[in-house]
Scaffold this active site. Structure first.
Site, PDB file in Angstrom:
ATOM      1  N   GLU A 254      -1.426   5.586  23.356  1.00  8.18           N
ATOM      2  CA  GLU A 254      -1.413   4.821  22.112  1.00  8.18           C
ATOM      3  C   GLU A 254      -0.350   5.468  21.233  1.00  8.18           C
ATOM      4  OE1 GLU A 254      -4.318   3.509  18.428  1.00  8.18           O
ATOM      5  OE2 GLU A 254      -4.482   5.508  19.261  1.00  8.18           O
ATOM      6  N   HIS A 328      -8.698  -3.717  19.991  1.00 12.71           N
ATOM      7  CA  HIS A 328      -9.885  -3.475  19.152  1.00 12.71           C
ATOM      8  C   HIS A 328      -9.543  -2.927  17.775  1.00 12.71           C
ATOM      9  CE1 HIS A 328      -8.679   0.363  20.605  1.00 12.71           C
ATOM     10  NE2 HIS A 328      -9.532   0.960  19.793  1.00 12.71           N
TER      11      HIS A 328
END
Ligand code: GLC
Ligand code: CA
Length: 556
Positions: A254, A328
């Site tokens: 990420e 998410h």
């Protein structure tokens, strides 16, 4: 040396938020048995890899991103036996399983931190970052979820660092013992047979041990300084040499606070760090750019979106891109990049699927997007669950700001927009659970759900399956080059995908208005091979693209 086996380049990743996918035992929370019961559905989509958000033991301050035991399963989600069964069932179906690796921080309820906070002489004290009172107050650094990233701990007379909530203290990667513990833990999961890790907040792990004041001129937003700590790439290289290269697995980082300028350092194979890294570009384009023109019919800058994807495609060098439009931590991609009003919902959902599945790079698809799920539009603070939203709300009340304005923006950007339960059928609670779920179901579930869409050959769901199969059948769409054309068109995103055998032109209208589209491809004989309107036609010299129309042309 690049591993010969780069299966992850040809794969499509399907991201499952376990808390919201399927509840199997009627407590309102999704769980591992629930996921097992839906594996045939996942398999039917044609995807290859399932990525699960954290499933480890956690007090759930941040829905599992605060881990109290890396080798145990979260009680609400099940047991280690359930996990072993899930892994087996995934593999039986020819799919792969990727877990979340959260090692920038632990929970404050992890045994390491419980020890560390007892005294400065505790052997675990140096597992975390501290600022002793003798040195006066540390220079200001913000946390993602709270005002300050420093929290005072009276017993040690020192502050500890937490880039996220105060229940997520940051691990000290300078300490070789911490790194060894993490590598051992990774091996534990790889030895079980998992197929890779998505690495949470990975650029943030390296810290300047002295914590000097942040140079605002160099890092106006603070956070990008967190992603440029010393030894970051030494740590990742070490992790690769110590662990990753021993296994046939994939990794994706990420890229918190990372821009395209930094990506090559993480993903170029000869550096032996990670396979892929994704950045926050889509959020930046959608939230921070204004439309290219008032009448483009695109509520953000499509030029900026094109520049962003094109820059990342080039910047990975001989590494490989990771592409996505939602997850998410982001609102639903359809509400954000498409158009969720009834007239355009279905067609724009199909256009976005065409986009993501024709880009170069491994697509990361967030569960529910294949149905055309949208933001739920929560209007009351009681409906929200995310600590990011709840903490900011408290802060606004404290400062006597406008909670109404805040709630209006949360409808667009809160992370909870993506976290509502998966919509399986039209029964009460959408087939997700037999009781009121932990977060409200989007009321549109009676119409928008798997069971309804299975029945309709032209549903978003069946279009998604068709696009997945189309990508898989055409190598140029996977491995071929990406070349942007019409870079300055504010409504149409168009590009070539080509390898030595095939050449495709993809033309996507990102606007609610129809538009002329003249690709200017002299002498190319093109045929239309796929479109999101059921009556798509053959390309003429100039072509009209209807609202949100997506067309794929192939060179004859
Ligand atoms: C990452 C996760 C996010 C989490 C944060 C802290 O950004 O994707 O959900 O809150 O890291 O772990
Ligand atoms: Ca449950």
């Amino acid at each position: 040396m690049e591993k010969q086996n780069d299966w992850w380049k040809e794969a499509i990743v399907y991201q499952v938020y376990p808390r919201s996918f399927q509840d199997s035992n009627g407590d309102g929370t999704g769980d591992l048995q629930g996921i097992i019961s839906r594996l045939d559905y996942i398999r039917s989509l044609g995807i290859d890899i399932i990525w699960l958000n954290p499933i480890y033991a956690s007090p759930n301050d941040d829905n599992g991103y605060d881990i109290s035991d890396y080798r145990a399963i979260m009680k609400e989600f099940g047991t280690m036996e359930d996990f072993d069964e899930l892994l087996k069932e995934v593999h039986v179906r020819g799919l792969k399983l990727v877990l979340d690796l959260v090692v920038n921080h632990t929970s404050d309820e992890h045994p390491w931190f419980k020890e560390a906070r007892k005294s400065r002489n505790n052997p675990y004290y140096n597992y975390y970052h501290w600022w002793p009172v003798e040195k006066e107050h540390p220079a200001y650094r913000p946390s993602y979820f709270e005002k300050s990233a420093w929290q005072y701990n009276p017993r040690t007379r020192s502050w500890y660092l937490h880039y996220f909530s105060r229940k997520q203290p940051d691990l000290n990667w300078e300490n070789p013992e911490v790194r060894r513990e993490i590598y051992k833990m990774m091996e534990y999961w790889f030895d079980k047979g998992i197929d890779g890790f998505r690495m949470d907040s990975i650029p943030l792990i390296a810290k300047e041990p002295e914590f000097p004041p942040i140079e605002r001129r160099k890092y106006p937003d603070f956070f990008s300084s967190y992603a440029h700590g010393p030894h970051l790439h030494d740590y990742l290289h070490e992790m690769n040499r110590e662990v990753l290269r021993k296994y046939d697995v994939m990794t994706v980082g990420e890229g918190s606070a990372i821009t395209y300028k930094d990506v090559a350092k993480f993903v170029e194979p000869e550096r032996e760090e990670l396979n892929m890294l994704y950045g926050f570009g889509p959020a930046e384009v959608r939230n921070y750019t204004t439309p290219d023109s008032p009448d483009s019919g695109v509520p953000y800058s499509l030029l900026a979106l094109k520049r962003m994807f094109s820059a990342w495609d080039r910047a990975v060098g001989n590494g490989w891109p990771a592409v996505y439009l939602g997850n998410h931590d982001q609102p639903r991609m359809l509400s954000r990049f498409g158009n969720d009003v009834p007239a355009f919902r279905e067609i724009s959902a199909k256009m976005l699927a065409t986009f993501l599945l024709t880009l170069r790079g491994t697509p990361y698809w967030f569960a529910g997007d294949e149905l055309g799920m949208v933001n739920p539009g929560f209007g009351h603070i009681e409906e929200y669950r995310d600590l990011a939203t709840l903490n900011q709300y408290k802060e606004i009340k404290r400062k006597k700001g406008s909670p109404e304005r805040f709630l209006e923006t949360q409808k667009q950007i809160s992370r909870d927009n993506a976290r509502t339960p998966m919509q399986w059928d039209s029964s009460l609670y959408a087939g997700f659970s037999s009781v009121q779920p932990w977060i409200r179901v989007n009321p549109d579930y009676r119409e928008w759900n798997v069971a309804e869409e299975e029945k309709n050959p032209d549903s978003v769901l069946n279009y998604f399956r068709k696009m997945v199969a189309f990508r898989k059948a055409n190598r140029a769409l996977v491995r071929g080059n990406y070349t942007l054309i019409e870079a300055n068109n504010p409504q149409v995103y168009a590009y070539w995908r080509e390898d030595d055998r095939q050449k495709f032109l993809i033309a996507l209208n990102f606007s609610q208005y129809a538009t002329e589209f003249s690709p200017g491809i002299d002498g190319e004989e093109l045929e239309t091979v796929l479109g999101n309107y059921t009556d798509y036609r053959v390309l003429g010299k100039t072509n009209r693209l209807r609202p949100y129309e997506a067309l794929i042309f192939k060179r004859r």
